[in-house]
Motif scaffolding. Structure first.
Motif, PDB file in Angstrom:
ATOM      1  N   PHE A  86       0.836  -1.190   0.000  1.00  0.00           N
ATOM      2  CA  PHE A  86       0.000   0.000   0.000  1.00  0.00           C
ATOM      3  C   PHE A  86       0.877   1.248   0.000  1.00  0.00           C
ATOM      4  CE2 PHE A  86       1.039  -0.412   4.422  1.00  0.00           C
ATOM      5  CZ  PHE A  86       1.001   0.861   4.950  1.00  0.00           C
ATOM      6  N   LEU A  87       0.264   2.355  -0.371  1.00  0.00           N
ATOM      7  CA  LEU A  87       0.905   3.662  -0.303  1.00  0.00           C
ATOM      8  C   LEU A  87       0.140   4.495   0.717  1.00  0.00           C
ATOM      9  CD1 LEU A  87       1.487   4.438  -4.081  1.00  0.00           C
ATOM     10  CD2 LEU A  87       3.179   3.701  -2.402  1.00  0.00           C
ATOM     11  N   LEU A  88       0.833   5.383   1.369  1.00  0.00           N
ATOM     12  CA  LEU A  88       0.220   6.233   2.374  1.00  0.00           C
ATOM     13  C   LEU A  88       0.591   7.682   2.095  1.00  0.00           C
ATOM     14  CD1 LEU A  88      -1.388   6.391   5.046  1.00  0.00           C
ATOM     15  CD2 LEU A  88       0.801   6.155   6.251  1.00  0.00           C
ATOM     16  N   PHE A  89      -0.417   8.536   2.158  1.00  0.00           N
ATOM     17  CA  PHE A  89      -0.215   9.968   1.981  1.00  0.00           C
ATOM     18  C   PHE A  89      -0.770  10.687   3.200  1.00  0.00           C
ATOM     19  CE2 PHE A  89      -0.306   8.187  -2.222  1.00  0.00           C
ATOM     20  CZ  PHE A  89       0.605   8.924  -2.956  1.00  0.00           C
ATOM     21  N   ARG A  90      -0.050  11.707   3.646  1.00  0.00           N
ATOM     22  CA  ARG A  90      -0.529  12.585   4.716  1.00  0.00           C
ATOM     23  C   ARG A  90      -1.087  13.829   4.051  1.00  0.00           C
ATOM     24  NH1 ARG A  90       1.659  16.796   6.622  1.00  0.00           N
ATOM     25  NH2 ARG A  90       3.718  16.292   5.814  1.00  0.00           N
ATOM     26  N   ALA A  91      -2.269  14.232   4.472  1.00  0.00           N
ATOM     27  CA  ALA A  91      -2.916  15.391   3.855  1.00  0.00           C
ATOM     28  C   ALA A  91      -2.428  16.683   4.490  1.00  0.00           C
ATOM     29  CB  ALA A  91      -4.427  15.281   3.997  1.00  0.00           C
ATOM     30  N   GLU A  92      -1.940  17.587   3.669  1.00  0.00           N
ATOM     31  CA  GLU A  92      -1.690  18.957   4.101  1.00  0.00           C
ATOM     32  C   GLU A  92      -2.936  19.732   3.705  1.00  0.00           C
ATOM     33  OE1 GLU A  92       1.940  20.319   2.300  1.00  0.00           O
ATOM     34  OE2 GLU A  92       3.163  19.242   3.766  1.00  0.00           O
ATOM     35  N   VAL A  93      -3.806  19.949   4.653  1.00  0.00           N
ATOM     36  CA  VAL A  93      -5.124  20.523   4.393  1.00  0.00           C
ATOM     37  C   VAL A  93      -5.009  22.019   4.135  1.00  0.00           C
ATOM     38  CG1 VAL A  93      -7.412  20.926   5.387  1.00  0.00           C
ATOM     39  CG2 VAL A  93      -6.242  18.737   5.761  1.00  0.00           C
ATOM     40  N   THR A  94      -5.643  22.466   3.044  1.00  0.00           N
ATOM     41  CA  THR A  94      -5.674  23.895   2.722  1.00  0.00           C
ATOM     42  C   THR A  94      -7.058  24.501   2.917  1.00  0.00           C
ATOM     43  OG1 THR A  94      -6.046  23.418   0.377  1.00  0.00           O
ATOM     44  CG2 THR A  94      -3.750  23.739   1.094  1.00  0.00           C
ATOM     45  N   GLU A  95      -8.099  23.647   2.964  1.00  0.00           N
ATOM     46  CA  GLU A  95      -9.454  24.160   3.193  1.00  0.00           C
ATOM     47  C   GLU A  95     -10.375  23.020   3.609  1.00  0.00           C
ATOM     48  OE1 GLU A  95     -12.507  27.164   1.025  1.00  0.00           O
ATOM     49  OE2 GLU A  95     -11.822  25.486  -0.207  1.00  0.00           O
ATOM     50  N   VAL A  96     -11.264  23.341   4.542  1.00  0.00           N
ATOM     51  CA  VAL A  96     -12.316  22.408   4.948  1.00  0.00           C
ATOM     52  C   VAL A  96     -13.623  23.184   4.934  1.00  0.00           C
ATOM     53  CG1 VAL A  96     -13.189  20.882   6.756  1.00  0.00           C
ATOM     54  CG2 VAL A  96     -10.720  21.174   6.461  1.00  0.00           C
ATOM     55  N   VAL A  97     -14.642  22.609   4.294  1.00  0.00           N
ATOM     56  CA  VAL A  97     -15.961  23.239   4.233  1.00  0.00           C
ATOM     57  C   VAL A  97     -17.007  22.237   4.687  1.00  0.00           C
ATOM     58  CG1 VAL A  97     -17.699  24.334   2.752  1.00  0.00           C
ATOM     59  CG2 VAL A  97     -15.256  24.724   2.317  1.00  0.00           C
ATOM     60  N   ARG A  98     -17.841  22.661   5.618  1.00  0.00           N
ATOM     61  CA  ARG A  98     -18.969  21.841   6.079  1.00  0.00           C
ATOM     62  C   ARG A  98     -20.243  22.613   5.766  1.00  0.00           C
ATOM     63  NH1 ARG A  98     -21.630  21.610  11.452  1.00  0.00           N
ATOM     64  NH2 ARG A  98     -22.861  19.711  11.490  1.00  0.00           N
ATOM     65  N   THR A  99     -21.172  21.951   5.083  1.00  0.00           N
ATOM     66  CA  THR A  99     -22.454  22.551   4.720  1.00  0.00           C
ATOM     67  C   THR A  99     -23.560  21.734   5.361  1.00  0.00           C
ATOM     68  OG1 THR A  99     -21.510  23.169   2.577  1.00  0.00           O
ATOM     69  CG2 THR A  99     -23.897  23.268   2.785  1.00  0.00           C
ATOM     70  N   PHE A 100     -24.516  22.409   6.006  1.00  0.00           N
ATOM     71  CA  PHE A 100     -25.634  21.707   6.625  1.00  0.00           C
ATOM     72  C   PHE A 100     -26.840  22.626   6.678  1.00  0.00           C
ATOM     73  CE2 PHE A 100     -23.284  23.806   9.917  1.00  0.00           C
ATOM     74  CZ  PHE A 100     -24.230  24.283  10.822  1.00  0.00           C
ATOM     75  N   VAL A 101     -27.977  22.039   6.976  1.00  0.00           N
ATOM     76  CA  VAL A 101     -29.219  22.801   7.072  1.00  0.00           C
ATOM     77  C   VAL A 101     -29.582  22.979   8.538  1.00  0.00           C
ATOM     78  CG1 VAL A 101     -31.685  22.827   6.523  1.00  0.00           C
ATOM     79  CG2 VAL A 101     -30.044  21.976   4.839  1.00  0.00           C
ATOM     80  N   ALA A 102     -29.820  24.235   8.928  1.00  0.00           N
ATOM     81  CA  ALA A 102     -30.359  24.588  10.245  1.00  0.00           C
ATOM     82  C   ALA A 102     -31.543  25.502   9.930  1.00  0.00           C
ATOM     83  CB  ALA A 102     -29.324  25.281  11.105  1.00  0.00           C
ATOM     84  N   ASP A 103     -32.672  24.885   9.694  1.00  0.00           N
ATOM     85  CA  ASP A 103     -33.862  25.564   9.190  1.00  0.00           C
ATOM     86  C   ASP A 103     -34.091  26.905   9.876  1.00  0.00           C
ATOM     87  OD1 ASP A 103     -35.896  25.504   7.350  1.00  0.00           O
ATOM     88  OD2 ASP A 103     -37.336  24.602   8.728  1.00  0.00           O
TER      89      ASP A 103
END
Length: 158
Positions: free
Chosen positions: A112-129
């Motif tokens: 297997f190969l393994l990569f570590r993520a260098e995160v540049t953006e995280v977006v969470r979308t949800f509904v709160a009526d």
């Protein structure tokens, strides 16, 4: 992200933890997008991407490390816990001890190969009526929240 925004990080990790398989977007040699299934794993405050040696997604990441990762939406259309997208750069892990520790914990198919993520953006979308809520985070920036309604000319930013 964990150190900067621990509550947001917990929501993101919980959403990824709800399902095993997610969708990884990589770039083919000609620049066009490729979507592949992937098991993403959060360990020690980091996002890890493990995959089979020789897979197209691994070859894509070796050539161009940019990626986008989208959580599995799950059954139905309610998106319980929201919809999460992570983008960044994948750094291949070659340190024997890190690979061994990962393999002992996760038990991936070998080789297997393994990569570590260098995160540049995280977006969470949800509904709160009555709102559609977007939470976004980038390294070095505070968490940003935008609330929209279907009639908003200008969304509310918190």
């Amino acid at each position: 992200m964990v150190a900067a925004e621990p509550e947001f990080a917990a929501r993101v990790q919980g959403r990824f933890g709800a399902y095993t398989h997610h969708v990884l977007g990589t770039l083919r040699a000609d620049g066009s997008p490729r979507l592949s299934g992937l098991e993403a794993d959060f360990r020690h405050g980091e996002l890890w991407l493990g995959m089979m040696t020789g897979s197209r997604k691994a070859l894509d990441l070796r050539r161009d490390p940019r990626f986008a990762l989208h959580t599995n939406p799950g059954p139905g259309t309610d998106l319980a816990g929201g919809d999460v997208r992570v983008s960044g750069r994948a750094v291949e892990v070659r340190e024997t001890e890190v690979l061994r520790r990962y393999a002992d914990a996760v038990r991936p198919p070998k080789p297997f190969l393994l990569f570590r993520a260098e995160v540049t953006e995280v977006v969470r979308t949800f509904v709160a009526d009555p709102y559609l809520v977007l939470e976004s985070w980038r390294p070095g920036c505070p968490l940003r929240t935008v609330r929209r309604t279907s009639t908003d000319a200008s969304p509310e930013t918190v």
